[in-house]
Scaffold this motif. Structure first.
Motif, PDB file in Angstrom:
ATOM      1  N   TRP A 148      53.046  36.344  13.047  1.00  0.00           N
ATOM      2  CA  TRP A 148      52.308  37.365  12.840  1.00  0.00           C
ATOM      3  C   TRP A 148      53.131  38.126  11.656  1.00  0.00           C
ATOM      4  O   TRP A 148      52.628  39.173  10.847  1.00  0.00           O
ATOM      5  N   TRP A 149      54.526  38.204  11.833  1.00  0.00           N
ATOM      6  CA  TRP A 149      55.404  38.389  10.866  1.00  0.00           C
ATOM      7  C   TRP A 149      55.056  38.166   9.296  1.00  0.00           C
ATOM      8  O   TRP A 149      55.347  38.966   8.439  1.00  0.00           O
ATOM      9  N   HIS A 150      54.388  36.967   9.113  1.00  0.00           N
ATOM     10  CA  HIS A 150      54.140  36.559   7.857  1.00  0.00           C
ATOM     11  C   HIS A 150      53.124  37.413   7.136  1.00  0.00           C
ATOM     12  O   HIS A 150      53.216  37.885   6.035  1.00  0.00           O
ATOM     13  N   TYR A 151      52.199  38.043   8.000  1.00  0.00           N
ATOM     14  CA  TYR A 151      51.320  38.874   7.447  1.00  0.00           C
ATOM     15  C   TYR A 151      51.844  40.497   6.838  1.00  0.00           C
ATOM     16  O   TYR A 151      51.630  41.009   5.861  1.00  0.00           O
ATOM     17  N   PHE A 152      52.972  40.671   7.729  1.00  0.00           N
ATOM     18  CA  PHE A 152      53.919  41.878   7.472  1.00  0.00           C
ATOM     19  C   PHE A 152      54.559  41.920   6.302  1.00  0.00           C
ATOM     20  O   PHE A 152      54.844  42.752   5.411  1.00  0.00           O
ATOM     21  N   ILE A 153      55.088  40.586   6.116  1.00  0.00           N
ATOM     22  CA  ILE A 153      55.909  40.202   4.875  1.00  0.00           C
ATOM     23  C   ILE A 153      55.262  40.046   3.630  1.00  0.00           C
ATOM     24  O   ILE A 153      55.563  40.631   2.663  1.00  0.00           O
TER      25      ILE A 153
END
Length: 698
Positions: A580-585
């Motif tokens: 999910w961090w990828h969407y945030f980044i």
């Protein structure tokens, strides 16, 4: 002797991994269904040209909303040409216009044939008149083409409004797919299995069958499954679960591994380049002290470095920020009642008792001016930076987080889509050095909530709602005990799982939480624990007490705990990355990766398309007891033999001996009757041979 269960062919589309059960492949179901052109356009597998040139939303004719039209106001003609990377098979075309129009559909296997109207060219619909605000459709024999062209003419004059254009084709459904795959359990825990349906091209569909599912476990001493598909681990080992749609020709199978403990596979570290803007001017009247020094606030540079440390810690090393550019400028980019704020005036406003003017006037931060002045738009386009952090003081009019770019959406603030040269999305964080590091960390959390809400909206078509009867993983993650007693998970940025009000991070009330399961996502078990403020502040060695930069330790402790549970694992589940961090980044990059990553399983490295060469993979699990799965790929149709040998080279069993189609395949070897030890499995085809080692441990 060991038993071989052939799990069968894997059919693989451009970005789909499919596990099939050999004995259940003959039965099929066919339906006529609309072709998802919008998805193909977004994924880049379909390309479209429009004449005359059109600058609006080109997905409007394919978004499923006939009242959201592509409008060509100044022209009486419209030509849409679709190019499909893979051969398109369809039998029907439907249109919906807002005004009476004539429409023609032409197809060909090449653009040259389509333009010249020769060779493979066919005109399927010829100047047919469709009424306004009504569907008009034409069926024809099956067409297998790469190019489809729609010509539209308004005989009454300029003005064409195309609400929808739909192509429909026969879809052949071949089997059930059991998720998650691979399926992993702990002894004594339960996991709810779900069923999807696969077509003959490896595409995944929701289960549309109005039939009960009959579940079976091949070895109930390893795992049992009830009539609802709830799987429970009994003892360490491997088995196979099958699902059969009663009264329908649809079945499927999946391997199950019960393990004493496991963690999901973490993604590689992600490195992010940050441009830091410090709005902390020196004031001549105060001997050139900076604003933060004059009012005894925190040093923005110290806060910045602490944030970098916190993200690395809380993300388990996945998120690694690096400050690559620092801009320390006297310009503030803030307007008060449409007047640009200067450093001197800002200083004087901060000296007012109660900040009367700041509290009673409208402040607006000019993001576009800041981005274009410093060239952040071009730096982002060229990969020089990934995002921008702006540290300012109170009353500067910044949002906690702002998303800018042509495809921007709500990012805890209204999107800014125009005014810059951006071709990518740029996230700008508005941080305040009057406040503690916990509040800055909190601001990033709102951005995370916006990113994941939109990711699940795009993938599932539903908004964030933790009370939903059929929750998305994001809905589950944010559940709190106040709303769902006994079913809390992690909570949201404002509410911990035991919270009863906003910012209730210090609540000592113990509640039941499923939090620890999120270290194994997407395997969400029924394993629970009691949590309260002690969990994230006082009792945990991972979140030590005391941080001089924080306003409240319970707030910072909860945020560190919250971020630490965010999935950061390989693979895709239900169309959304397990990281999910990828969407945030980088939201756009995350969406693109999700589209080209296999949609089943948690192993992002499993398969990415039909193999171009022969490949024998390592068995899973390994070591194993008593069954293991052997996966292999064929570049072309081949006669395949797989034999198992013991450590002395003696043949133990022939597992596969038959002709198979090109593509990925899998076979389960059940070694229940074999002694513990080292074994070898060898695969033979006419052109290839490969061998690998495996270990049976009982």
């Amino acid at each position: 002797m060991g038993k071989a269960i052939f799990v069968g062919k894997h059919f693989l589309g451009a970005a789909f991994l499919v596990l099939c059960y050999c004995g259940l492949m003959s039965a099929q179901i066919t339906q006529v269904r609309p072709i998802d052109i919008a998805e193909g356009l977004r994924a880049g597998t379909v390309h479209m040209t429009i004449v005359p040139a059109y600058s609006g939303d080109t997905l409007k004719p394919f978004d499923g909303n006939r009242l959201n039209a592509l409008e060509m106001v100044g022209s009486d003609t419209l030509i849409l040409t679709l190019q499909f990377h893979s051969l398109l098979s369809f039998q029907k075309s439907k249109v919906f216009f807002w005004n009476s129009s004539q429409w023609t559909v032409e197809v060909a296997k090449s653009l040259q044939d389509l333009d010249s109207r020769n060779g493979t060219y066919i005109r399927l619909v010829d100047g047919r008149t469709a009424p306004g605000f009504a569907w008009d459709s034409v069926s024809f024999s099956t067409q297998n083409v790469h190019y489809v062209r729609l010509r539209v003419k308004n005989p009454s004059g300029p003005g064409i409004r195309l609400g929808e254009w739909t192509l429909e084709g026969i879809v052949t459904f071949t089997q059930l797919l059991i998720l998650p795959r691979p399926t992993r359990l702990l002894p004594g825990t339960s996991l709810q299995l779900s069923v999807k349906i696969l077509d003959d091209r490896g595409r995944i569909y929701p289960n549309f069958l109005n039939a009960p599912i009959l579940w079976r476990s091949a070895n109930t001493s390893i795992a049992i499954v009830d009539e609802t598909g709830r799987l429970t681990g009994v003892a360490p080992g491997s088995t196979t679960v099958t699902a059969e749609a009663v009264g329908q020709p649809m079945s499927g199978a999946n391997s199950v591994s019960v393990e004493s403990e496991f963690r999901s596979q973490k993604v590689e570290p992600m490195h992010l380049k940050v441009a830091l803007v410090v709005l902390n001017p020196r004031i001549p009247a105060e001997n050139y002290k900076r604003i933060h020094e004059i009012f005894r606030w925190r040093d923005p540079m110290v806060l910045t470095h602490r944030l970098v440390e916190l993200f690395k810690e809380a993300s388990d090393g996945v998120v690694n920020y690096q400050i690559v550019d620092t801009i320390d400028d006297i310009r503030l980019f803030t307007y008060i009642n449409d007047t640009l704020l200067t450093a001197t005036r800002y200083y004087n406003l901060l000296k007012e008792p109660g900040w009367t003017t700041l509290r009673n006037t409208i402040q607006r931060f000019d993001y576009v001016q800041m981005v274009t002045s410093y060239g952040f738009d071009r730096a982002r386009n060229n990969g020089v930076i990934d995002e921008v952090w702006v540290f300012g003081g109170p009353g500067m009019g910044m949002y906690e987080s702002q998303l800018i770019g042509p495809n921007a959406f709500w990012w805890n603030s209204p999107p800014i889509r125009t005014g810059t040269a951006l071709t990518k999305l740029l996230s700008v964080m508005g941080l305040n050095y009057e406040r503690g590091v916990d509040m800055a960390f909190h601001s990033f959390g709102h951005r995370f909530e916006s990113a994941m809400t939109y990711a699940y909206y795009q993938a599932h078509g539903v908004n964030w709602n933790p009370l939903r009867p059929n929750p998305t993983p994001w809905d589950l993650f944010t559940r709190i005990d106040k709303h769902m007693p006994g079913q809390a998970h992690i909570g949201n940025i404002h509410f911990p799982p035991n919270g009863t009000r906003d910012y209730d991070y210090g609540n000592t009330r113990l509640v039941t939480s499923h939090a620890q399961n999120w270290y194994r996502y997407p395997h969400l078990f029924d394993q629970t624990a009691q949590v309260n403020v002690d969990t994230w502040v006082y009792r945990s060695d991972q979140y030590p007490r005391g941080d001089p930069l924080a306003e409240t330790q319970d707030h910072l402790g909860y945020l560190r705990w919250w971020y630490d549970h965010i999935p950061r694992y390989v693979g895709v589940t239900e169309g959304v990355l397990n990281n999910w961090w990828h969407y945030f980044i980088d939201y756009e990059a995350a969406v693109a990766l999700a589209k080209r990553t296999p949609l089943v399983g948690v192993d992002e490295q499993s398969f990415g398309g039909f193999p171009r060469e022969f490949d024998l993979k390592q068995n899973f699990p390994n070591p194993f007891n008593p069954a293991t799965t052997i996966e292999f790929s064929l570049a072309q149709r081949s006669f395949v033999t797989i034999k198992v040998f013991d450590v002395l080279g003696r043949e133990v069993q022939t597992v596969v001996h038959e002709e198979l189609e090109a593509g990925p395949h899998a076979v389960v070897w059940d070694a229940s009757g074999m002694p513990s030890g080292v074994y070898f499995y060898r695969l033979y085809t006419r052109n290839h041979t490969a061998v690998k080692k495996m270990v049976l441990t009982k």
